[in-house]
Motif scaffolding. Structure first.
Motif, mmCIF file in Angstrom:
data_model
loop_
_atom_site.group_PDB
_atom_site.id
_atom_site.type_symbol
_atom_site.label_atom_id
_atom_site.label_comp_id
_atom_site.label_asym_id
_atom_site.label_seq_id
_atom_site.Cartn_x
_atom_site.Cartn_y
_atom_site.Cartn_z
ATOM 1 N N MET A 1 0.815 -1.209 0.000
ATOM 2 C CA MET A 1 0.000 0.000 0.000
ATOM 3 C C MET A 1 0.848 1.258 0.000
ATOM 4 N N GLY A 2 2.003 1.240 0.715
ATOM 5 C CA GLY A 2 2.835 2.428 0.826
ATOM 6 C C GLY A 2 2.167 3.524 1.618
ATOM 7 N N ALA A 3 1.361 3.166 2.621
ATOM 8 C CA ALA A 3 0.562 4.135 3.355
ATOM 9 C C ALA A 3 1.155 4.425 4.726
ATOM 10 N N VAL A 4 0.984 5.684 5.170
ATOM 11 C CA VAL A 4 1.339 6.083 6.536
ATOM 12 C C VAL A 4 0.038 6.270 7.306
ATOM 13 N N LEU A 5 -0.089 5.536 8.418
ATOM 14 C CA LEU A 5 -1.303 5.608 9.228
ATOM 15 C C LEU A 5 -0.941 6.030 10.640
ATOM 16 N N ALA A 6 -1.594 7.065 11.141
ATOM 17 C CA ALA A 6 -1.409 7.500 12.519
ATOM 18 C C ALA A 6 -2.511 6.896 13.377
ATOM 19 N N LEU A 195 -9.839 7.489 8.860
ATOM 20 C CA LEU A 195 -10.198 6.162 8.364
ATOM 21 C C LEU A 195 -11.282 5.496 9.209
ATOM 22 N N GLY A 196 -11.303 5.774 10.506
ATOM 23 C CA GLY A 196 -12.327 5.165 11.342
ATOM 24 C C GLY A 196 -11.907 5.054 12.789
ATOM 25 N N ALA A 264 -6.767 -5.723 11.061
ATOM 26 C CA ALA A 264 -5.767 -5.363 10.056
ATOM 27 C C ALA A 264 -6.323 -5.550 8.645
ATOM 28 N N VAL A 265 -7.044 -6.642 8.429
ATOM 29 C CA VAL A 265 -7.650 -6.890 7.119
ATOM 30 C C VAL A 265 -8.678 -5.808 6.794
ATOM 31 N N VAL A 271 -8.281 1.285 3.383
ATOM 32 C CA VAL A 271 -7.240 2.079 2.734
ATOM 33 C C VAL A 271 -7.301 1.886 1.227
ATOM 34 N N LYS A 272 -7.450 0.662 0.790
ATOM 35 C CA LYS A 272 -7.496 0.396 -0.652
ATOM 36 C C LYS A 272 -8.703 1.045 -1.309
ATOM 37 N N ARG A 273 -9.822 1.054 -0.600
ATOM 38 C CA ARG A 273 -11.019 1.692 -1.174
ATOM 39 C C ARG A 273 -10.881 3.203 -1.231
#
Length: 276
Positions: A1-6, A195-196, A264-265, A271-273
């Motif tokens: 994904m290459g995503a940064v999540l806080a 994100l939620g 996690a899933v 994130v993908k959506r």
């Protein structure tokens, strides 16, 4: 994904750090390259991953150095925790960018005295290593502060953590509001998305109270995007934390580990959506 999540909360105690390290572990066990960034001065992510960091290999030191025009060799500052994954076939990678209280306090003071450009420092630092990881999870300070602003500015997505307590709901709303305000505060250089909300320390159905139900209803009414997966109270989580291993690694087949994997899933799906 290459995503940064806080991973954020407006107050201490809801289990933000355990959520961060267990999400990271659940992903890494399943082949994902993960970096955990501990932006909290209390440095609990290091404890949870069995690391006693050195000041010159800490997030605070790196941020302070960069703010003063000094170069730091980032990959050499990370702590590899991939040895914890040795028992899992097809595992990915688990690294930690650790916190030390003294250097983090120095960095926060420096950032607090700057304009919005100081808030972007972690985003700029992580940009250098994003290609090395599929997911970067940032454990944030439990308050509205210069460091929490830095965490939000670094993130592509923000996840709030709360308990089934009335007092935690306003804090989630604050996290969402600060996330949405980051775009303007950084003069359009960062645009994280909320994100939620993860409900942590949830009671099992047989022990649900009126407060439990009301908290869920309030989160829904405020459109705080609850994840379907909740993390229930379980002594294995805190015991694993004390042993320096996330429960997903120490007790991979137990109920809390299954819940973290499901979370996690669900997180990856959102994130993908949404898109990075």
């Amino acid at each position: 994904m290459g995503a940064v999540l806080a991973v954020a909360s407006q107050k201490g105690g809801p289990g933000k750090t355990t959520t961060t390290v267990n999400l990271a572990s659940a992903l890494a066990i399943n082949g994902v390259r993960v970096l955990v960034v501990d932006l909290e001065p209390q440095a609990q992510a290091g404890v949870a991953l069995g690391v006693v960091p050195q000041p010159q290999r800490s997030v605070g030191f790196a941020l302070y150095a960069r703010l003063n025009g000094m170069e730091t060799p980032l990959p050499e500052m990370f702590y590899s925790r991939s040895e914890l994954l040795d028992g899992f076939e097809g595992a990915g990678r688990l690294d930690l960018f650790a916190s030390v209280q003294s250097t983090m306090v120095d960095a926060e003071r420096k950032i607090a005295g700057m304009d919005f450009q100081g808030t972007l420092i972690l985003r700029q630092v992580l940009q250098e290593v994003r290609d090395h990881y599929d997911v970067i999870l940032v454990d944030t300070p439990p308050s509205v502060s210069a460091l929490s602003a830095v965490a939000l500015a670094a993130a592509d997505f923000v996840i709030a953590v709360c308990e089934p307590l009335y007092a935690t709901v306003p804090g989630v709303a604050v996290v969402k509001g600060l996330t949405e305000a980051t775009y303007e505060r950084t003069q359009h250089q960062s645009n994280p998305r909320f994100l939620g909300t993860v409900l942590n320390k949830a009671n099992p159905p047989s022990k649900r109270t009126l407060e439990d139900s009301n908290v869920v209803a309030r989160l829904q009414d405020l459109e705080l995007n609850m994840f379907e997966t909740e993390i229930r109270r379980n002594g294995l989580i805190s015991q694993a934390f004390d042993d320096g291993q996330p429960v997903c690694i120490k007790n991979p087949n137990q109920p809390p580990s299954v819940s973290y994997r499901d979370l996690a899933v669900e997180m990856v799906g959102r994130v993908k959506r949404t898109g990075v």
